[in-house]
Design a protein around this motif. Structure first.
Motif, PDB file in Angstrom:
ATOM      1  N   LYS A  77       0.815  -1.212   0.000  1.00 20.81           N
ATOM      2  CA  LYS A  77       0.000   0.000   0.000  1.00 20.81           C
ATOM      3  C   LYS A  77       0.850   1.263   0.000  1.00 20.81           C
ATOM      4  O   LYS A  77       0.527   2.245  -0.687  1.00 20.81           O
ATOM      5  N   ASN A  78       1.926   1.271   0.746  1.00 22.30           N
ATOM      6  CA  ASN A  78       2.751   2.463   0.895  1.00 22.30           C
ATOM      7  C   ASN A  78       3.879   2.549  -0.126  1.00 22.30           C
ATOM      8  O   ASN A  78       4.722   3.445  -0.037  1.00 22.30           O
ATOM      9  N   SER A  79       3.893   1.629  -1.076  1.00 20.84           N
ATOM     10  CA  SER A  79       4.944   1.632  -2.092  1.00 20.84           C
ATOM     11  C   SER A  79       4.653   2.679  -3.162  1.00 20.84           C
ATOM     12  O   SER A  79       3.591   3.316  -3.162  1.00 20.84           O
ATOM     13  N   ASP A  80       5.579   2.837  -4.087  1.00 10.46           N
ATOM     14  CA  ASP A  80       5.418   3.789  -5.190  1.00 10.46           C
ATOM     15  C   ASP A  80       4.725   3.172  -6.401  1.00 10.46           C
ATOM     16  O   ASP A  80       4.655   3.799  -7.461  1.00 10.46           O
ATOM     17  N   LEU A  81       4.207   1.969  -6.269  1.00 12.40           N
ATOM     18  CA  LEU A  81       3.516   1.318  -7.375  1.00 12.40           C
ATOM     19  C   LEU A  81       2.206   2.031  -7.685  1.00 12.40           C
ATOM     20  O   LEU A  81       1.641   2.719  -6.842  1.00 12.40           O
ATOM     21  N   SER A  82       1.714   1.851  -8.916  1.00 14.73           N
ATOM     22  CA  SER A  82       0.401   2.381  -9.260  1.00 14.73           C
ATOM     23  C   SER A  82      -0.663   1.568  -8.542  1.00 14.73           C
ATOM     24  O   SER A  82      -0.393   0.467  -8.043  1.00 14.73           O
ATOM     25  N   PHE A  83      -1.887   2.088  -8.499  1.00 16.38           N
ATOM     26  CA  PHE A  83      -2.974   1.362  -7.846  1.00 16.38           C
ATOM     27  C   PHE A  83      -3.177   0.000  -8.502  1.00 16.38           C
ATOM     28  O   PHE A  83      -3.385  -1.010  -7.814  1.00 16.38           O
ATOM     29  N   GLN A  84      -3.138  -0.044  -9.816  1.00 20.15           N
ATOM     30  CA  GLN A  84      -3.327  -1.294 -10.537  1.00 20.15           C
ATOM     31  C   GLN A  84      -2.254  -2.314 -10.158  1.00 20.15           C
ATOM     32  O   GLN A  84      -2.552  -3.498  -9.941  1.00 20.15           O
ATOM     33  N   GLU A  85      -1.017  -1.851 -10.035  1.00 18.41           N
ATOM     34  CA  GLU A  85       0.066  -2.753  -9.653  1.00 18.41           C
ATOM     35  C   GLU A  85      -0.090  -3.217  -8.208  1.00 18.41           C
ATOM     36  O   GLU A  85       0.226  -4.373  -7.878  1.00 18.41           O
ATOM     37  N   ILE A  87      -2.951  -3.671  -6.570  1.00 16.87           N
ATOM     38  CA  ILE A  87      -3.987  -4.702  -6.545  1.00 16.87           C
ATOM     39  C   ILE A  87      -3.424  -6.018  -7.064  1.00 16.87           C
ATOM     40  O   ILE A  87      -3.713  -7.094  -6.522  1.00 16.87           O
ATOM     41  N   GLY A  88      -2.596  -5.930  -8.093  1.00 14.75           N
ATOM     42  CA  GLY A  88      -1.959  -7.136  -8.620  1.00 14.75           C
ATOM     43  C   GLY A  88      -1.120  -7.834  -7.571  1.00 14.75           C
ATOM     44  O   GLY A  88      -1.183  -9.063  -7.424  1.00 14.75           O
ATOM     45  N   LYS A  89      -0.351  -7.054  -6.815  1.00 19.13           N
ATOM     46  CA  LYS A  89       0.475  -7.629  -5.753  1.00 19.13           C
ATOM     47  C   LYS A  89      -0.388  -8.249  -4.656  1.00 19.13           C
ATOM     48  O   LYS A  89      -0.040  -9.284  -4.083  1.00 19.13           O
ATOM     49  N   MET A  90      -1.524  -7.621  -4.359  1.00 22.90           N
ATOM     50  CA  MET A  90      -2.425  -8.160  -3.343  1.00 22.90           C
ATOM     51  C   MET A  90      -3.002  -9.503  -3.772  1.00 22.90           C
ATOM     52  O   MET A  90      -3.100 -10.444  -2.980  1.00 22.90           O
ATOM     53  N   VAL A  91      -3.401  -9.586  -5.039  1.00 24.21           N
ATOM     54  CA  VAL A  91      -3.942 -10.839  -5.562  1.00 24.21           C
ATOM     55  C   VAL A  91      -2.863 -11.926  -5.530  1.00 24.21           C
ATOM     56  O   VAL A  91      -3.121 -13.071  -5.125  1.00 24.21           O
ATOM     57  N   GLU A 175       2.457 -24.092 -11.145  1.00 27.18           N
ATOM     58  CA  GLU A 175       3.029 -22.773 -11.443  1.00 27.18           C
ATOM     59  C   GLU A 175       2.388 -22.149 -12.676  1.00 27.18           C
ATOM     60  O   GLU A 175       2.100 -20.948 -12.693  1.00 27.18           O
ATOM     61  N   ASP A 176       2.143 -22.971 -13.702  1.00 27.47           N
ATOM     62  CA  ASP A 176       1.516 -22.458 -14.924  1.00 27.47           C
ATOM     63  C   ASP A 176       0.104 -21.952 -14.650  1.00 27.47           C
ATOM     64  O   ASP A 176      -0.286 -20.877 -15.106  1.00 27.47           O
ATOM     65  N   GLN A 177      -0.666 -22.749 -13.903  1.00 20.39           N
ATOM     66  CA  GLN A 177      -2.028 -22.339 -13.559  1.00 20.39           C
ATOM     67  C   GLN A 177      -2.020 -21.089 -12.693  1.00 20.39           C
ATOM     68  O   GLN A 177      -2.854 -20.199 -12.871  1.00 20.39           O
ATOM     69  N   ARG A 178      -1.072 -21.044 -11.762  1.00 19.58           N
ATOM     70  CA  ARG A 178      -0.999 -19.906 -10.848  1.00 19.58           C
ATOM     71  C   ARG A 178      -0.740 -18.611 -11.614  1.00 19.58           C
ATOM     72  O   ARG A 178      -1.421 -17.608 -11.407  1.00 19.58           O
ATOM     73  N   ASP A 179       0.211 -18.637 -12.522  1.00 18.54           N
ATOM     74  CA  ASP A 179       0.525 -17.442 -13.312  1.00 18.54           C
ATOM     75  C   ASP A 179      -0.640 -17.051 -14.213  1.00 18.54           C
ATOM     76  O   ASP A 179      -1.023 -15.874 -14.287  1.00 18.54           O
ATOM     77  N   LYS A 180      -1.204 -18.032 -14.892  1.00 17.28           N
ATOM     78  CA  LYS A 180      -2.297 -17.781 -15.832  1.00 17.28           C
ATOM     79  C   LYS A 180      -3.519 -17.208 -15.131  1.00 17.28           C
ATOM     80  O   LYS A 180      -4.066 -16.172 -15.532  1.00 17.28           O
ATOM     81  N   HIS A 181      -3.957 -17.867 -14.071  1.00 18.91           N
ATOM     82  CA  HIS A 181      -5.195 -17.457 -13.406  1.00 18.91           C
ATOM     83  C   HIS A 181      -5.016 -16.183 -12.580  1.00 18.91           C
ATOM     84  O   HIS A 181      -5.956 -15.418 -12.409  1.00 18.91           O
ATOM     85  N   THR A 182      -3.819 -15.958 -12.065  1.00 24.92           N
ATOM     86  CA  THR A 182      -3.571 -14.712 -11.335  1.00 24.92           C
ATOM     87  C   THR A 182      -3.704 -13.522 -12.275  1.00 24.92           C
ATOM     88  O   THR A 182      -4.352 -12.516 -11.941  1.00 24.92           O
ATOM     89  N   LYS A 183      -3.114 -13.616 -13.453  1.00 24.99           N
ATOM     90  CA  LYS A 183      -3.219 -12.531 -14.436  1.00 24.99           C
ATOM     91  C   LYS A 183      -4.667 -12.312 -14.856  1.00 24.99           C
ATOM     92  O   LYS A 183      -5.122 -11.167 -15.008  1.00 24.99           O
TER      93      LYS A 183
END
Length: 204
Positions: A77-85, A87-91, A175-183
């Protein structure tokens, strides 16, 4: 912190990690203090001295886990990432959590009454929800979230997303499913079922 206190804290953390792993895999009711002591390579007396009863240990384990997760969230939350990034990290963090905690354990914890429920409700009301609302307000300011959406609905939407990740952990088993479904989840969060609007499409 002197050497004795440092060793004590390390041993307590060792017990917490052993207890959380056993609780998650077998359920709280089926795990004994003896089981935890054996996994943590300590005596049952040590656990009783440090934590008291199994119920007290469970509360300490959950409190410690919630606080650790909160610090991870605040770092994002306190990082310099954009909001979209962010949320991606949270997911991604929630997906990683499915490898450590079983869906049945998470569900059982949130259905528990008494001190455990009180701990969860207090932590959510005083810590996790206020920080999450600050992040969502940031999303509104950056134009990622409509100002027409109420805070209650936004919380409901995120809770649905995270509950779904916990309950459908098999979608992230490899790992493949994790990357695919996370995106895909991140894309779904921002653009819904219809996908991203075309540039020439008028806003609603």
């Amino acid at each position: 912190m002197n050497g004795f206190e440092r060793r004590k804290q390390l041993k307590m953390q060792q017990i917490r990690e052993a207890a959380l792993d056993l609780f998650s895999h077998f359920g709280v009711q089926k795990v004994s203090i003896q089981d935890i002591a054996q996994r943590a390579n300590v005596s049952p007396v040590t656990i009783y001295n440090y934590f008291g009863s199994k119920e007290d240990l469970l509360l300490d384990v959950l409190s410690n886990y919630f606080e650790t997760r909160l610090q991870q969230f605040l770092k994002i939350k306190n990082s310099d990432l954009s909001f979209q990034e962010k949320i991606g990290k949270m997911v991604e963090a929630k997906v990683e959590e499915t490898k450590k905690l079983s869906p049945s354990f998470i569900q059982s914890i949130f259905m528990t009454t008494g001190p455990v429920r009180e701990l969860i409700q207090t932590f959510a009301a005083e810590k996790s929800i206020p920080h999450l609302m600050e992040l969502l307000e940031e999303g509104k300011k950056e134009g990622y979230i409509s100002n027409d959406l109420s805070p209650e609905l936004l919380l409901f939407y995120i809770q649905l997303l995270f509950d779904g990740i916990s309950k459908q952990s098999h979608l992230f088993s490899s790992e493949d499913q994790r990357d695919k479904h996370t995106k895909q989840l991140i894309h779904l969060f921002f653009y819904g079922l219809m996908g991203q609007k075309k540039e020439d499409e008028p806003p609603n």
